[in-house]
Write a protein that holds these residues in place. Structure first.
Motif, PDB file in Angstrom:
ATOM      1  N   SER A 171       0.823  -1.209   0.000  1.00  0.00           N
ATOM      2  CA  SER A 171       0.000   0.000   0.000  1.00  0.00           C
ATOM      3  C   SER A 171       0.859   1.263   0.000  1.00  0.00           C
ATOM      4  N   SER A 213       0.243   4.698   5.604  1.00  0.00           N
ATOM      5  CA  SER A 213       0.722   3.340   5.342  1.00  0.00           C
ATOM      6  C   SER A 213       2.104   3.112   5.959  1.00  0.00           C
ATOM      7  N   LEU A 263      -5.477  -2.655  -5.438  1.00  0.00           N
ATOM      8  CA  LEU A 263      -4.978  -2.534  -4.068  1.00  0.00           C
ATOM      9  C   LEU A 263      -6.080  -2.831  -3.049  1.00  0.00           C
ATOM     10  N   TYR A 314      -8.588   3.135   1.429  1.00  0.00           N
ATOM     11  CA  TYR A 314      -8.389   3.063  -0.015  1.00  0.00           C
ATOM     12  C   TYR A 314      -9.699   2.810  -0.755  1.00  0.00           C
TER      13      TYR A 314
END
Length: 297
Positions: free
Chosen positions: A11, A48, A126, A149
């Motif tokens: 990520s 992240s 992702l 996300y």
């Protein structure tokens, strides 16, 4: 390397690529929506990285200073991530309102559309990967990251739609109006992350469903006369269970210990994807009404 840590590395790498793409186009085109998405990706990158170090710290073994380990770093990271999302949303809201007040047209609409299409595809892959890791590990940090996300995925789709409408209609006010919508959606998405993280930091009990499973194990266990003072709490990927179990007054300590071991094994089997810590107080009779001290486990 744990799967959760691998997920944060992936990520982080993806966020870095998206920041470079969106920031370049957002600055040159003057699009608030694209710039907002770039800022959000920059925060994704920061979060992240923070999540990677949080997971790395939370898995350290207990020591003389932290007897129960550092598992609360995970909900703390989730709370911080929620607030980061909220603050970035407020910045986007400010920029969108400023553009409405001080109207300036967009440039490079075609390039912006191409970048957002690429961003949408990358983010979709992702999100799918993070959801897989979150379901497999039940890790709160990864679940928060996946939700973060996922909001990007929706906002990228909305931005792409808005850019398409701008290229067709030439109405550039669609851009800041969409930015306002994205800002409110980001704040709405951050609230559950903050709430769940705060509950864990405050030692909230597991879900009613999980608590019912624990009670069922106790109620169906043979060779015990009952139980009381059941207390539970969650801390990241750890569950703590404390309970007083009532045995027959004539049972030997050895047999009571064996039964307690069986109970512990059953509790751990309920939550195979978590670290389960069990403290069983063995009572020779039901002293629940006589207990005046609180169990602090």
């Amino acid at each position: 390397m744990r799967l959760e840590k691998k997920a944060t590395v992936v990520s982080t790498s993806v966020a870095a690529v998206l920041v470079l793409m969106k920031m370049s186009v957002g600055i040159f085109s003057g699009s608030i929506a694209v710039l907002a998405s770039a800022i959000d990706s920059l925060l994704d990158l920061t979060v992240s990285l923070f999540n990677y170090f949080a997971l790395n710290s939370s898995e350290k073994d207990p020591d003389h200073k932290f007897h129960f380990g550092r598992s609360k770093i995970e909900p703390l990271a989730a709370v911080i991530e929620g607030f980061v999302i909220s603050f970035s949303a407020l910045f986007i809201l400010y920029e969108a309102i400023s553009k409405i007040v001080n109207y300036t047209p967009m440039e490079y609409v075609g390039t912006s559309i191409a970048v957002m299409i690429a961003s949408l595809v990358i983010t979709a892959f992702l999100v799918a990967f993070l959801n897989y890791v979150a379901k497999k590990t039940k890790n709160m940090v990864i679940r928060a990251d996946a939700l973060h996300y996922k909001t990007d995925l929706f906002s990228n789709g909305a931005i792409l739609l808005a850019l398409g409408l701008i290229s067709i209609t030439g109405e550039y006010l669609i851009d800041p109006i969409l930015g306002i919508g994205i800002a409110f959606y980001m704040i709405y998405s951050a609230m559950p992350i903050i709430r769940e993280g705060m509950f864990m930091l405050l030692d909230a009990a597991p879900s009613p469903e999980d608590l019912a499973k624990i009670e069922m194990v106790l109620e169906t266990q043979k060779d015990i006369n009952g139980y009381h003072d059941l207390k539970t709490r969650e801390s990241g990927s750890h569950i703590f269970i404390s309970v007083h179990v009532v045995f027959n007054v004539s049972i030997s300590l050895y047999d009571a210990h064996l039964i307690s071991d069986r109970l512990e094994a059953k509790f751990r089997a309920l939550f195979e994807d978590k670290h389960v810590h069990v403290l069983i107080h063995m009572d020779p009779y039901d002293d629940s009404e006589m207990n005046v001290t609180e169990d602090v486990y």
